[in-house]
Design a protein around this motif. Sequence first.
Motif, PDB file in Angstrom:
ATOM      1  N   PHE A   1       2.217   1.538  -3.558  1.00 49.00           N
ATOM      2  CA  PHE A   1       1.202   1.960  -4.523  1.00 49.00           C
ATOM      3  C   PHE A   1       0.764   3.401  -4.287  1.00 49.00           C
ATOM      4  O   PHE A   1       0.369   4.099  -5.227  1.00 49.00           O
ATOM      5  N   LEU A   2       0.812   3.841  -3.045  1.00 53.31           N
ATOM      6  CA  LEU A   2       0.406   5.206  -2.719  1.00 53.31           C
ATOM      7  C   LEU A   2       1.308   6.223  -3.414  1.00 53.31           C
ATOM      8  O   LEU A   2       0.881   7.339  -3.723  1.00 53.31           O
TER       9      LEU A   2
ATOM     10  N   HIS B   1      -6.126   6.492 -11.771  1.00 55.97           N
ATOM     11  CA  HIS B   1      -4.839   6.356 -11.078  1.00 55.97           C
ATOM     12  C   HIS B   1      -4.915   6.998  -9.690  1.00 55.97           C
ATOM     13  O   HIS B   1      -4.489   6.395  -8.693  1.00 55.97           O
TER      14      HIS B   1
ATOM     15  N   LEU C   1      -2.079  13.706  -1.863  1.00 56.82           N
ATOM     16  CA  LEU C   1      -2.109  13.531  -3.315  1.00 56.82           C
ATOM     17  C   LEU C   1      -1.619  14.785  -4.031  1.00 56.82           C
ATOM     18  O   LEU C   1      -0.884  14.705  -5.024  1.00 56.82           O
TER      19      LEU C   1
ATOM     20  N   THR D   1      -7.176   5.078  -7.371  1.00 54.84           N
ATOM     21  CA  THR D   1      -6.497   3.885  -6.862  1.00 54.84           C
ATOM     22  C   THR D   1      -5.573   4.241  -5.705  1.00 54.84           C
ATOM     23  O   THR D   1      -5.503   3.520  -4.704  1.00 54.84           O
ATOM     24  N   ALA D   2      -4.868   5.362  -5.843  1.00 56.53           N
ATOM     25  CA  ALA D   2      -3.992   5.800  -4.753  1.00 56.53           C
ATOM     26  C   ALA D   2      -4.799   6.101  -3.496  1.00 56.53           C
ATOM     27  O   ALA D   2      -4.371   5.784  -2.377  1.00 56.53           O
TER      28      ALA D   2
ATOM     29  N   ARG E   1       1.125   5.013  -7.972  1.00 58.52           N
ATOM     30  CA  ARG E   1      -0.046   5.318  -8.799  1.00 58.52           C
ATOM     31  C   ARG E   1      -0.110   6.791  -9.220  1.00 58.52           C
ATOM     32  O   ARG E   1      -0.285   7.086 -10.407  1.00 58.52           O
ATOM     33  N   PRO E   2       0.013   7.754  -8.295  1.00 57.34           N
ATOM     34  CA  PRO E   2       0.014   9.151  -8.761  1.00 57.34           C
ATOM     35  C   PRO E   2       1.213   9.464  -9.646  1.00 57.34           C
ATOM     36  O   PRO E   2       1.109  10.270 -10.577  1.00 57.34           O
TER      37      PRO E   2
ATOM     38  N   GLU F   1      -5.739   2.900  -1.923  1.00 57.66           N
ATOM     39  CA  GLU F   1      -4.559   2.327  -1.270  1.00 57.66           C
ATOM     40  C   GLU F   1      -4.287   3.002   0.077  1.00 57.66           C
ATOM     41  O   GLU F   1      -3.845   2.351   1.024  1.00 57.66           O
TER      42      GLU F   1
ATOM     43  N   SER G   1       0.830  -1.208   0.000  1.00 57.23           N
ATOM     44  CA  SER G   1       0.000   0.000   0.000  1.00 57.23           C
ATOM     45  C   SER G   1       0.863   1.255   0.000  1.00 57.23           C
ATOM     46  O   SER G   1       0.571   2.222  -0.711  1.00 57.23           O
TER      47      SER G   1
END
Length: 296
Positions: free
Chosen positions: A79-80, A101, A238, A104-105, A83-84, A108, A76
Motif C-alpha cells: 500500500f505504501l 491517497h 512520498l 493513506t500512504a 496509494r501514491p 500505512e 503495508s
Amino acid sequence: MAGALRPVVLLMLLASVLFVLDGILDGVYPGGPAWFTGRYNNLAEIAYIFAIVNTAVAYLVARGSERSLMARIGLSAFFLIERPLTAFILGPKELPAVVVHLATALVELVILVSAVRVWRLGHSVGDAEMDSLFGLQSSSPMPVPPSDVDYPTPRPVAPGLPQKTAWMLGIITIVLAAVLVADGLVSGFAPGGRDWGLSGDASGWLVYLFAVVVLTVAARAVHGGILALRLLLATALLFVIERAFSPFALRVVDPLALVLHELAAFVALALALACASAIRGRRANAEGGVASLEAA
C-alpha cells in the motif's frame, strides 16, 4: 488490550476508513462518475476491496495471529507504493482525493513501522510474554526483553543531532525545496503565467506547497526529535514516489521539467537516506548512554 498491539489495530481500522474515503472521493459510489463507468480503468473500485481485506486482517491480528501480523507488514509495504501511485497514474483527480491517497500512504508507513516493532518485540521475549503481547484481551503491561527487566536503568535524555548531521539535513532540504520551486516556475506557475487549478496540468503549482511542507518539517527535524525525523523520512519517501511518477500522470513533455522532476526524486531519496542515518545515530547514542550508565 496489550499496549504494543493496540495502536497497530487502531491504525489498521483508520486505514480501512481512509480506503473507503478514497473510493468516495474518486467518485466510486452508486450514480457517481466512476461507478463502473470505465473511468480510471475501473481500478478505483478496488479501494473498497482493500478496505474489506484490511478490516479482516485487522480482526485476525486483534485475535493474536502472528501470521496475520506478518501478512499485514507485507500489505503495508504494498500500500505504501500503491496509494501514491494510483493518486497520479490513473488520471487527473481532485485535490482532496490526492490528499487522502497520500494520507493513506502515510498511515500505512506508520503501520509498517509499528507492526515490525511489535513483531521484533514478540521475538525478543519468552513464549508466555509473546502470548500476552499478541493477546488483545490481556490486561497485563507490555512485556519487555529480559535484559531490560534484569538491569533497569533510567533512560537518558537523548542529545540533539550532531552539527554536521543537522547541517546536512538542512542543506539537502533546502536543495529539494529549491528544485521544487524551480519546477513550478519552469512549468509556468508564476504571476501572469498559466492558470492554477486542482487537477491535471493545472495542479502543478502544488510543488510550492510541497516545498513549504518539507521545509516546515525539516525545521523541527534538525533539532533531533525522533518523531520529526520520522515524519521527514516519510515525507521524503512520498516525494520520491510522487516526483518519479507524476510526469507520467501529468504527461510532462518539457525536457527541463522532466529533468527537474527526476532531480527532485533523487534529492528526496538522499534526504530519506540522511534521515534514516540520523535516526540510527540517535538510537546508537541512546543505547551507548544506557551502556555507560550500566557500567557506572
